[in-house]
Write a protein that holds these residues in place. Structure first.
Motif, PDB file in Angstrom:
ATOM      1  N   LYS A   1      12.131  44.146  41.403  1.00 34.79           N
ATOM      2  CA  LYS A   1      13.058  43.161  41.818  1.00 34.79           C
ATOM      3  C   LYS A   1      14.285  43.418  42.278  1.00 34.79           C
ATOM      4  O   LYS A   1      14.865  42.744  43.049  1.00 34.79           O
ATOM      5  N   ARG A   2      14.919  44.472  41.653  1.00 32.82           N
ATOM      6  CA  ARG A   2      16.188  44.589  41.933  1.00 32.82           C
ATOM      7  C   ARG A   2      16.619  45.641  42.898  1.00 32.82           C
ATOM      8  O   ARG A   2      17.933  45.770  43.322  1.00 32.82           O
ATOM      9  N   CYS A   3      15.816  46.574  43.304  1.00 28.35           N
ATOM     10  CA  CYS A   3      16.227  47.842  44.261  1.00 28.35           C
ATOM     11  C   CYS A   3      15.126  48.202  45.157  1.00 28.35           C
ATOM     12  O   CYS A   3      14.477  49.222  45.243  1.00 28.35           O
ATOM     13  N   SER A   4      14.667  47.115  45.744  1.00 33.91           N
ATOM     14  CA  SER A   4      13.731  47.532  46.766  1.00 33.91           C
ATOM     15  C   SER A   4      13.733  46.530  48.081  1.00 33.91           C
ATOM     16  O   SER A   4      14.548  45.448  47.818  1.00 33.91           O
ATOM     17  N   LYS A   5      13.431  46.946  49.192  1.00 34.47           N
ATOM     18  CA  LYS A   5      13.871  46.205  50.344  1.00 34.47           C
ATOM     19  C   LYS A   5      12.672  46.286  51.248  1.00 34.47           C
ATOM     20  O   LYS A   5      11.985  47.160  51.534  1.00 34.47           O
ATOM     21  N   LYS A   6      12.430  45.219  52.211  1.00 34.11           N
ATOM     22  CA  LYS A   6      11.647  45.235  53.146  1.00 34.11           C
ATOM     23  C   LYS A   6      11.614  46.357  54.109  1.00 34.11           C
ATOM     24  O   LYS A   6      12.948  46.523  54.695  1.00 34.11           O
ATOM     25  N   CYS A   7      10.558  46.920  54.837  1.00 33.95           N
ATOM     26  CA  CYS A   7      11.156  47.997  55.746  1.00 33.95           C
ATOM     27  C   CYS A   7      11.260  47.603  57.048  1.00 33.95           C
ATOM     28  O   CYS A   7      11.108  48.450  58.086  1.00 33.95           O
ATOM     29  N   GLU A   8      10.935  46.306  57.400  1.00 33.52           N
ATOM     30  CA  GLU A   8      10.774  45.742  58.754  1.00 33.52           C
ATOM     31  C   GLU A   8      12.249  45.886  59.425  1.00 33.52           C
ATOM     32  O   GLU A   8      13.330  45.897  58.660  1.00 33.52           O
ATOM     33  N   HIS A   9      12.027  46.067  60.837  1.00 33.96           N
ATOM     34  CA  HIS A   9      13.529  46.120  61.422  1.00 33.96           C
ATOM     35  C   HIS A   9      13.580  45.051  62.450  1.00 33.96           C
ATOM     36  O   HIS A   9      12.400  44.315  62.787  1.00 33.96           O
ATOM     37  N   SER A  10      14.749  44.278  62.642  1.00 36.07           N
ATOM     38  CA  SER A  10      14.886  43.077  63.543  1.00 36.07           C
ATOM     39  C   SER A  10      16.346  43.018  64.081  1.00 36.07           C
ATOM     40  O   SER A  10      16.940  44.134  63.901  1.00 36.07           O
ATOM     41  N   CYS A  11      16.530  42.251  64.919  1.00 33.99           N
ATOM     42  CA  CYS A  11      18.147  41.980  65.553  1.00 33.99           C
ATOM     43  C   CYS A  11      18.399  40.565  65.067  1.00 33.99           C
ATOM     44  O   CYS A  11      17.829  39.651  65.624  1.00 33.99           O
ATOM     45  N   THR A  12      19.307  40.333  64.003  1.00 29.17           N
ATOM     46  CA  THR A  12      19.879  39.213  63.615  1.00 29.17           C
ATOM     47  C   THR A  12      21.035  38.829  64.403  1.00 29.17           C
ATOM     48  O   THR A  12      21.990  39.658  64.290  1.00 29.17           O
ATOM     49  N   PHE A  13      21.157  37.397  64.934  1.00 32.97           N
ATOM     50  CA  PHE A  13      22.122  37.179  65.677  1.00 32.97           C
ATOM     51  C   PHE A  13      23.010  36.326  64.848  1.00 32.97           C
ATOM     52  O   PHE A  13      22.597  35.136  64.440  1.00 32.97           O
ATOM     53  N   TYR A  14      24.295  36.636  64.776  1.00 37.13           N
ATOM     54  CA  TYR A  14      25.364  35.796  64.144  1.00 37.13           C
ATOM     55  C   TYR A  14      26.357  35.231  65.151  1.00 37.13           C
ATOM     56  O   TYR A  14      27.177  35.830  65.626  1.00 37.13           O
ATOM     57  N   GLU A  15      26.290  34.008  65.665  1.00 32.02           N
ATOM     58  CA  GLU A  15      27.210  33.332  66.379  1.00 32.02           C
ATOM     59  C   GLU A  15      28.625  33.241  65.976  1.00 32.02           C
ATOM     60  O   GLU A  15      29.498  33.089  66.820  1.00 32.02           O
ATOM     61  N   ASN A  16      28.865  33.470  64.850  1.00 29.05           N
ATOM     62  CA  ASN A  16      30.208  33.516  64.066  1.00 29.05           C
ATOM     63  C   ASN A  16      30.806  34.909  63.946  1.00 29.05           C
ATOM     64  O   ASN A  16      31.840  35.294  63.434  1.00 29.05           O
ATOM     65  N   LEU A  17      30.090  35.729  64.550  1.00 28.52           N
ATOM     66  CA  LEU A  17      30.498  37.288  64.249  1.00 28.52           C
ATOM     67  C   LEU A  17      31.656  37.637  64.907  1.00 28.52           C
ATOM     68  O   LEU A  17      32.694  38.412  64.469  1.00 28.52           O
TER      69      LEU A  17
END
Length: 438
Positions: A276-292
């Protein structure tokens, strides 16, 4: 006298005609000429504004690209990139990084275009570019073709419109610039080669037995942290050796959890552990933040992205599991005393010397961030020129169902006549039951 009046009258008439002609010329022709000259001057000014806009947009295109590459490199090649090592090789595909760079470069270019203005009594409108393309080939990236930059960025289908009371000029825009002295794709290529070799996960798997001293199913690392740090340093040494002398790398622990699972499961090698505390999905993506754009000048902005590596390191509070941990069953040699009789026969005792293999599941999950800085070329940043910083994460989350193995004494009932009747055990109890004098 008459002879004098006639020449004077003629002279006066001539002067009057000249004056009248001059007035008519300026009123009817001169004004039109001035208006024509004025319009030509406005047109020239408008064209100069368009050329200035083109130069401004070209510079903005370069700066937008550098900014996008700086931010994507800090986030692991794309905002939304997963671990480059995730229980095995998992490098970010070139196509995803390229698409994310195009999205953010176009976004920044649109913002910079909106800031263009002029002090002249003219209105300037710039329509957003419909497409932005990094003219690179995926395979060429991995071949090192773009290690020093030298690739073209093309912005297409933009429009600049200059408007005043009397004129309206519209021009379509396609601009391109060559990016040089930038090693984003060099660092991307080396990280790809390193992640593909994966010097990290096999090392963690080989040290999984450090979790055998765990008390709970899932707890913060204690006995395992030194072992995982050694694996991280080994992976860092391998990474550093793959770069040239201009790049300096470091590693930082993000998370480390260990635990011990149920006994007597089917024997296995290292398999995935969904903790629960120290794992992560392996998928890659491009997340877009308009306020970046508005917040990325401040390093604390990355803490708003969900507090997931590589943006920030989370502090985890560990709550001990309420499940009673399995304990090793260890039975000492059991003796049974024959009740005394009234006869004079000697006393005898039964000795149960039965043993069995017994094991528990070992669990270990770790995450490290590997960060490298390139000091060969400096790029613009809110704090001035800075080395390009590329940061990726490596996650492993393993369990081995029979890693914590030992030999234990079996527990035998007093009625047992052979070791096979004893237990509990992961394998049949072997040994002998014998009678000896007490």
């Amino acid at each position: 006298m008459k002879s004098q009046i006639i020449p004077i009258s003629f002279l006066l008439l001539s002067v009057s005609l000249i004056i009248i002609g001059f007035v008519f010329y300026n009123v009817f022709y001169g004004r039109k000429y001035e208006e024509r000259v004025f319009k030509i001057k406005i047109l020239d000014t408008a064209r100069n504004i368009i050329e200035n806009a083109k130069s401004y947009l070209k510079l903005s295109l370069v700066y937008s690209s550098l900014r996008a590459m700086r931010e994507q490199a800090m986030a692991g090649g794309s905002l939304g990139a997963g671990p480059w090592i995730c229980n095995g090789p998992n490098p970010l595909p070139v196509s995803i990084s390229k698409r994310c760079l195009e999205n953010y470069t176009k976004y920044y270019l649109t913002i910079y275009a909106g800031k263009f203005n002029t002090t002249l009594p003219l209105s300037v409108y710039i329509k957003n570019f419909s497409s932005l393309i990094y003219q690179i080939e995926d395979l060429d990236v991995l071949k090192g073709i773009y290690d020093e930059g030298n690739f073209t960025i093309l912005a297409e289908d933009g429009v600049v419109n200059v408007v005043s009371k009397d004129i309206k000029i519209l021009e379509n825009l396609n601009i391109s610039e060559v990016i040089t002295k930038n090693r984003f794709w060099y660092m991307f290529r080396i990280f790809t080669e390193w992640a593909s070799e994966d010097p990290f996960s096999p090392c963690i798997c080989s040290n999984l037995d450090c979790a055998c001293s765990s008390t709970y199913e899932e707890e913060e690392c204690s006995s395992c942290l030194s072992s995982t740090d050694l694996c991280a340093k080994y992976a860092l040494k391998k990474l550093q050796s793959m770069f040239d002398e201009y790049v300096v790398c470091k590693v930082e622990n993000v998370c480390c959890m260990q635990g011990r699972g149920s006994p007597c499961l089917e024997p296995s090698g290292c398999i995935h552990w969904s903790n629960k505390r120290c794992s992560k999905k392996c998928e890659h993506s491009c997340t877009f933040y308009e306020n970046l754009y508005y917040h990325s000048e401040n390093e604390s902005f990355y803490q708003t992205l969900g507090c997931e590596p590589p943006y920030c390191t989370t502090t985890t509070t560990i709550i001990p599991s309420t499940t009673t941990p399995p304990t090793t069953t260890t039975t000492m040699v059991t003796t049974t005393t024959i009740p005394p009789t009234t006869t004079t026969e000697s006393k005898e005792c039964i000795v149960y010397d039965c043993n069995s293999y017994y094991w528990y599941e070992a669990r270990l999950s770790v995450a490290y961030t590997f960060t490298c800085k390139d000091y060969k070329y400096y790029i613009s940043s809110p704090k001035g020129p800075a080395p390009l910083t590329f940061s990726v994460t490596a996650y492993t989350s393993f369990r081995d169902q029979d890693r914590c193995e030992s030999v234990v004494k079996c527990e035998c009932p007093s009625t047992a006549t052979k070791c096979g009747e004893c237990g509990p055990a992961c394998t049949p109890c072997i040994g002998e039951i014998k009678t000896v004098p007490c």
